[in-house]
Motif scaffolding. Structure first.
Motif, PDB file in Angstrom:
ATOM      1  N   GLY A   1       4.484   1.670   5.458  1.00  0.00           N
ATOM      2  CA  GLY A   1       4.742   0.666   4.425  1.00  0.00           C
ATOM      3  C   GLY A   1       3.541  -0.154   4.008  1.00  0.00           C
ATOM      4  O   GLY A   1       3.453  -0.604   2.865  1.00  0.00           O
ATOM      5  N   ASN A   2       2.596  -0.366   4.933  1.00  0.00           N
ATOM      6  CA  ASN A   2       1.444  -1.226   4.622  1.00  0.00           C
ATOM      7  C   ASN A   2       0.258  -0.464   4.035  1.00  0.00           C
ATOM      8  O   ASN A   2      -0.784  -1.053   3.759  1.00  0.00           O
TER       9      ASN A   2
ATOM     10  N   LYS B   1       5.248  -0.538   0.679  1.00  0.00           N
ATOM     11  CA  LYS B   1       6.433  -1.392   0.854  1.00  0.00           C
ATOM     12  C   LYS B   1       6.703  -2.218  -0.396  1.00  0.00           C
ATOM     13  O   LYS B   1       7.837  -2.291  -0.883  1.00  0.00           O
ATOM     14  N   GLU B   2       5.669  -2.852  -0.929  1.00  0.00           N
ATOM     15  CA  GLU B   2       5.825  -3.661  -2.143  1.00  0.00           C
ATOM     16  C   GLU B   2       6.254  -2.792  -3.312  1.00  0.00           C
ATOM     17  O   GLU B   2       7.146  -3.167  -4.089  1.00  0.00           O
TER      18      GLU B   2
ATOM     19  N   PHE C   1      10.029  -1.658  -2.791  1.00  0.00           N
ATOM     20  CA  PHE C   1      10.963  -2.771  -2.950  1.00  0.00           C
ATOM     21  C   PHE C   1      11.110  -3.142  -4.419  1.00  0.00           C
ATOM     22  O   PHE C   1      12.224  -3.305  -4.925  1.00  0.00           O
TER      23      PHE C   1
ATOM     24  N   MET D   1      10.106   2.529   2.604  1.00  0.00           N
ATOM     25  CA  MET D   1      10.015   1.076   2.484  1.00  0.00           C
ATOM     26  C   MET D   1       9.892   0.417   3.859  1.00  0.00           C
ATOM     27  O   MET D   1       9.179  -0.576   4.029  1.00  0.00           O
ATOM     28  N   PHE D   2      10.597   0.980   4.858  1.00  0.00           N
ATOM     29  CA  PHE D   2      10.635   0.340   6.172  1.00  0.00           C
ATOM     30  C   PHE D   2       9.851   1.101   7.250  1.00  0.00           C
ATOM     31  O   PHE D   2       9.834   0.694   8.401  1.00  0.00           O
ATOM     32  N   SER D   3       9.201   2.183   6.871  1.00  0.00           N
ATOM     33  CA  SER D   3       8.493   3.001   7.852  1.00  0.00           C
ATOM     34  C   SER D   3       7.141   2.397   8.212  1.00  0.00           C
ATOM     35  O   SER D   3       6.702   1.397   7.629  1.00  0.00           O
TER      36      SER D   3
ATOM     37  N   THR E   1       0.971  -2.148  -2.090  1.00  0.00           N
ATOM     38  CA  THR E   1       1.292  -1.420  -0.868  1.00  0.00           C
ATOM     39  C   THR E   1       2.551  -0.585  -1.102  1.00  0.00           C
ATOM     40  O   THR E   1       3.314  -0.833  -2.042  1.00  0.00           O
TER      41      THR E   1
END
Length: 496
Positions: free
Chosen positions: A68-69, A341-342, A345, A63-65, A339
Motif C-alpha cells: 500500500g505504501n 493505498k491513496e 481509496f 488497498m490494505f496489503s 501511493t
C-alpha cells in the motif's frame, strides 16, 4: 503523422471499416452485432460476474496489503495535481454524462418498466430500483477502472515503461513478444475498446442534449439535430484536448464539478428532501446487506429475470470493461506521485459515494412524482426523463438549463480525456501526444458515435460495447497477474 505508430494506422483502418459498414449497410451491421451480443450474454454472463468480483477483491487487497505504501512514481515524485483537481478529472472521465443520463432513467425503469424481480410499482420494486442503481454505478465499476489505472501508473511512473497496455504485460510474456505483433494487437484492442466505449457515451450524451433542447425550446428531436450537437461538441472537445491536461481538461473538470454540485443541492432543496435522505440511508443498508447476492445473481431458472440481468448488469459490466483502457490510462496519467493505498481509496470509494448521492437525489425525485401520480416519468424517453422531472419542481427551468450545461461539459471532458488517451496509445505512450494525432482521434470518435447511433440507437451501442469488452476482459486478468508478479520484487517477504 509525427510519432504515430503502427497501432495508430491499424486502429484507424478498423475504425473506418466500422464507419463505412454502418453508413452503407446499417441493417446488416445491426443484425450481426445483435447476433454476436446474444451469444456473449447467454454464454459469458457468469464470466463477467466472476471477473468483476475478482477485480474488486484484488483492489481491496491492494488497498490494505503490504504494498500500500509503494509510490506510483519515483521516491521523490510529488503529485502533479491537487486532490480536488485530481478527483474532479478522474470522476469526469470515469462517469461523466453517463451518470446524468441514467440517474433519473434507471431507477424509474427498474421500478415501473422492467423490475429486477418484483411487481412493477410495488414498494419492493421501488426499493430495488435504487439499490440496483447503486450496485451498477458503485464500487464494482470503479474497481474495474482502478485495477487498470493502478497497473498502468505503476509500470509507467515506477518502472519507467511506456504508457501502453502491452508494456504492463512484459513480466509475463517478455519484452520481445510485447514489442512485436502480439503487443501491437493488444494495444489495438485497447484503442478499439476505448473508441466503442466512448462512442456509446457520446451517443447517449448527444441524445440527451438533443432531447433537452427539444423539451425546453421545441427544437426537432431527430438524428439531424443530434448530428449537429455531435459536430459542435466535437469541435469543443478537440480544442480542450489540444489545450492539454493542465489547462483545458483540468479547468473544465473543475467547473463541471461545481455546476454538478449546485444542481444537486438545488434539486435536493426543492425536491422531496426527507424522502431523499430516508431512501439514501435505507438503500445504503440494502446495498451492503445484499452486496454479494447481487454481485453473483444470474437467475438461471427464471428466463425473465435472466433477460433483465443481461440487459442491465451484464451490459454495465461490459461497459465498464470497455471504458477501462481509456479511464485507466487517464487516471494513471494524472496519478503520478500517489501511493497505492491513496490511489485505491480515492478511486474505489469516493466516486462511488458521489454516484450514490446523485442517484438518491435525482432518482428519488423522479420516483416521488410517479408514485404520487403527479407525472408519469416512465412514459418519457430515456433522454428526456430528467427534464420531465425537473419541470415538476420549483426552479425547474433554471435546473434544466444547468443540466444541459453539465451534460455538455461532461460530454466534452469525457471525450477530450479519451482523445488524449487514444493519442498516448497510438504514439508509444507519449504523455503529451501530438495535436494532429489527438485531432484525428477526436474526429474518428465522433464519426463512430454518429454511425452507431444511426444504425442501432441505444441497442446498437449496447451491442458494440459488449462485443468489444469480452477480449479486453482477458487482458485485464493478465494485467493483474503481471502486476502481482512484478511488485513482489518491491517488498521483502515477511518472516514467519
Amino acid at each position: 503523422m509525427k510519432k504515430a505508430t503502427q497501432v495508430f494506422y491499424y486502429s484507424v483502418i478498423i475504425s473506418v471499416i466500422v464507419v463505412v459498414w454502418g453508413a452503407f449497410a446499417p441493417e446488416n451491421l445491426e443484425a450481426v452485432t445483435a447476433s454476436v451480443t446474444a451469444g456473449i450474454t447467454s454464454k459469458f454472463g457468469w464470466f463477467y460476474l466472476l471477473l468483476v468480483v475478482g477485480i474488486l477483491v484484488f483492489c481491496v487487497y491492494m488497498m490494505f496489503s503490504r504494498f500500500g505504501n509503494i509510490k506510483l512514481g519515483k521516491k521523490d515524485d510529488v503529485p502533479e495535481f491537487s486532490r480536488g483537481s485530481w478527483f474532479a478529472m478522474l470522476f469526469s472521465a470515469g462517469m461523466g454524462m453517463g451518470l446524468v443520463f441514467w440517474t433519473t432513467a434507471e431507477p424509474i425503469s427498474h421500478a415501473f418498466i422492467s423490475s429486477p424481480s418484483a411487481e412493477l410499482g410495488s414498494d419492493e420494486a421501488i426499493q430495488d430500483a435504487l439499490k440496483y442503481s447503486f450496485f451498477h454505478w458503485g464500487i464494482h465499476a470503479w474497481a474495474v477502472y482502478g485495477i487498470v489505472g493502478l497497473v498502468l501508473a505503476y509500470f509507467k511512473f515506477h518502472r519507467g515503461t511506456p504508457g501502453l497496455i502491452s508494456a504492463t504485460l512484459t513480466p509475463l510474456f517478455g519484452e520481445k513478444l510485447m514489442q512485436g505483433a502480439l503487443g501491437k494487437a493488444i494495444d489495438i484492442l485497447a484503442v478499439f475498446a476505448t473508441i466503442v466505449g466512448v462512442a456509446a457515451t457520446l451517443g447517449f450524451g448527444s441524445a440527451q442534449i438533443t432531447g433537452g433542447l427539444s423539451f425546453l425550446f421545441g427544437t426537432p428531436n431527430n438524428f439531424t439535430v443530434q448530428l449537429i450537437v455531435l459536430v459542435v461538441s466535437t469541435a469543443l472537445f478537440i480544442w480542450s484536448a489540444w489545450s492539454g491536461i493542465g489547462r483545458g481538461i483540468k479547468y473544465l473538470s473543475n467547473i463541471n464539478m461545481v455546476l454538478a454540485a449546485v444542481l444537486l443541492v438545488l434539486l435536493f432543496i426543492v425536491g422531496p428532501t426527507m424522502y431523499i435522505v430516508n431512501m439514501f440511508t435505507h438503500t445504503l443498508g440494502s446495498y451492503v446487506t445484499d452486496f454479494f447476492k447481487m454481485s453473483l445473481r444470474l437467475a438461471p431458472l427464471n428466463e425473465e429475470n435472466r433477460t433483465w440481468i443481461n440487459g442491465w448488469t451484464i451490459f454495465y459490466w461490459a461497459w465498464w470493461v470497455s471504458w477501462a483502457p481509456f479511464v485507466g490510462i487517464f487516471i494513471a496519467r494524472i496519478s503520478k506521485g500517489r501511493t497505492i493505498k491513496e490511489f485505491m481509496f480515492s478511486v474505489l470509494l469516493l466516486p462511488a459515494l458521489v454516484c450514490f448521492i446523485f442517484f438518491s437525489v435525482f432518482g428519488v425525485s423522479a420516483l416521488n412524482l410517479e408514485q404520487k401520480g403527479i407525472s408519469a416519468i416512465s412514459s418519457f424517453s430515456l433522454e428526456t426523463s430528467t427534464f420531465g422531472v425537473l419541470a415538476e419542481y420549483p426552479l425547474g427551468t433554471l435546473l434544466s438549463f444547468i443540466t444541459i450545461f453539465v451534460i455538455a461539459i461532461f460530454f466534452i471532458t469525457s471525450a477530450d480525456s479519451a482523445t488524449f488517451v487514444l493519442g498516448m496509445l497510438s504514439t508509444n505512450g507519449l504523455l503529451n501526444p501530438a495535436n494532429s494525432v489527438k485531432i484525428s482521434w477526436g474526429l474518428i470518435q465522433s464519426a463512430v458515435a454518429a454511425v452507431v447511433v444511426y444504425f442501432g440507437g441505444t441497442q446498437g451501442l449496447q451491442n458494440m460495447l459488449i462485443i468489444a469488452a469480452l477480449p479486453f476482459a482477458i487482458v485485464i486478468i493478465l494485467m493483474g497477474a503481471s502486476f502481482l508478479k512484478d511488485i513482489q520484487k518491491e517488498v521483502q517477504p515477511r518472516r514467519k
